[in-house]
Design a protein around this motif. Structure first.
Motif: not given
Length: 416
Positions: A300-307, A326-334
């Motif tokens: 949804n809107m607001g979901s956290l995606m990550a590797l 690297e950032t997507l593994k460590t922090y992810g993306a909303y």
């Protein structure tokens, strides 16, 4: 009244810089009168665009300032932030230096370059207890969602016209910034307030270089030292500066230290579950009932995606793609917005530095984003997939220069 001055090279502040910030013999005013005089200085940090120092003042009387953080930026007057002395005030403060290896020697955080509290969703690394569910958004192309950011207190003050409310506010506006009023041009401008730490957000912004900005949709003022969640992304109501890829982050030696922002092809990927949004988002797109056709209720809107933590990065050859991965593994993306069609996804970046991300639509970058998973247990009580006491995948954000906003000492400390 006499002015107090500080040079770039003074006492403990001996810096060898290949930087255009200051000439090595220039003197710069840091206050007026004897009580603003500098008795000692130490370097906090420096980069190609700024030098941040701690200065001390040998004042004797109660209530007179003893220490301040002074920030020098190219083409701007120094920014002086007086610090409040904790405990008994010293009467003979003549020098200062960092103690190697001590907590006090840790670099302070620049509130303009790395804003918001340590436990803001933008600053929290993923928890080691995060639960991952594979999800392919099925996009074909990637682009940059270019955002307009002007938060340097040294920039000229202009008047922003907020067309929806009729308000006018004074804001620090980058004289090189321009925007044509097209979508999204989600803008964040530093307000001309006494604290110099409050921003105003709106979209879509119209601005000619050196002129007064305007926009059609406004959000309430937001502190750069708070949680920083709300802002000018119309699809979610999330921040226009939190999660934005800033200048130097992709090309500098340090890792990106915050979550990213993702625009999603909601026609294929976003679910109607939860009314189309989840925390930290405030809303879904207008007409989400007819626009969202995804089948995964966690997206949804607001979901956290990550590797996933075991995702192999060794095959990535392009430096900008590697840093994003690297950032997507460590922090992810909303997920913060819907993109313009079913075939595209986007990442949010300060438009002035778009040239630092040449491989946004490369095959490597597309492969990385096709490999994302959704974090199914991220919520208000478990941000990033765990409580605030859960070990994280990186150290948490340090304090600002004034000592506030930093994480507890053990935050992320047990993560390997």
């Amino acid at each position: 009244m006499p002015k107090a001055f500080v040079p770039l090279l003074v006492g403990a502040l001996v810096v060898s810089l290949a930087t255009p910030v200051l000439g090595d013999t220039e003197w710069h005013s840091v206050g007026r009168g004897m009580v603003s005089g500098v008795s000692g200085a130490a370097l906090i940090r420096h980069s190609a665009t700024e030098v941040v120092t701690l200065v001390v003042r040998d004042n004797k009387k109660p209530g007179q300032n003893r220490a301040a953080v002074v920030t020098f930026r190219e083409g701007a007057e120094p920014v002086v932030e007086p610090l409040t002395w904790q405990g008994a005030e010293p009467a003979d403060l003549e020098a200062v230096d960092a103690v190697p290896g001590s907590p006090a020697a840790s670099p302070a955080r620049d509130v303009y370059a790395w804003p918001f509290a340590w436990d803001s969703v933008w600053n929290l690394p993923l928890a080691t207890t995060a639960e991952y569910q594979a999800f392919d958004p099925r996009f074909q192309w990637l682009y940059l969602d270019k955002e307009d950011i002007s938060v340097d207190p040294g920039f000229p003050v202009k008047t922003v016209r907020q067309n929806d409310t009729g308000e006018r506010n004074r804001v620090h506006t980058d004289p090189k910034l321009e925007a044509d009023g097209s979508w999204n041009h989600c803008a964040t401008l530093l307000m001309d307030t006494p604290d110099k730490k409050t921003v105003l957000q709106g979209q879509p912004m119209t601005l000619t270089k050196g002129g007064d900005p305007s926009w059609n949709y406004s959000w309430k003022p937001l502190s750069l030292t708070g949680q920083g969640i709300e802002g000018c992304h119309g699809g979610s109501g999330l921040s226009g500066i939190g999660g934005t890829i800033r200048g130097g982050e992709l090309v500098g030696p340090q890792p990106i230290r915050h979550a990213l922002k993702l625009g999603m092809n909601c026609g294929l990927s976003c679910s109607k579950a939860n009314n189309g949004f989840r925390w930290p988002a405030y809303k879904a797109d207008k007409g989400w009932q007819d626009r969202y056709h995804g089948t995964n209720p966690h997206v949804n809107m607001g979901s956290l995606m990550a590797l996933p933590p075991d995702y192999d990065l060794s095959w990535i050859t392009r430096p900008d793609v590697r840093k994003i991965a690297e950032t997507l593994k460590t922090y992810g993306a909303y997920i913060v917005d819907a993109t313009g069609g079913k075939s595209t996804n986007s990442l949010a970046m300060d438009q002035k530095y778009a040239h630092e991300f040449p491989n946004i639509d490369s095959a490597e970058m597309r492969t990385v984003l096709h490999s994302l998973a959704v974090i199914t247990n991220s919520g208000q009580a478990t941000p990033g997939g765990g409580s605030l006491t859960t070990p994280r995948r990186a150290e948490c954000a340090p304090a600002f220069a004034d000592g506030t906003g930093g994480a507890p000492p053990n935050c992320g400390a047990s993560v390997r």
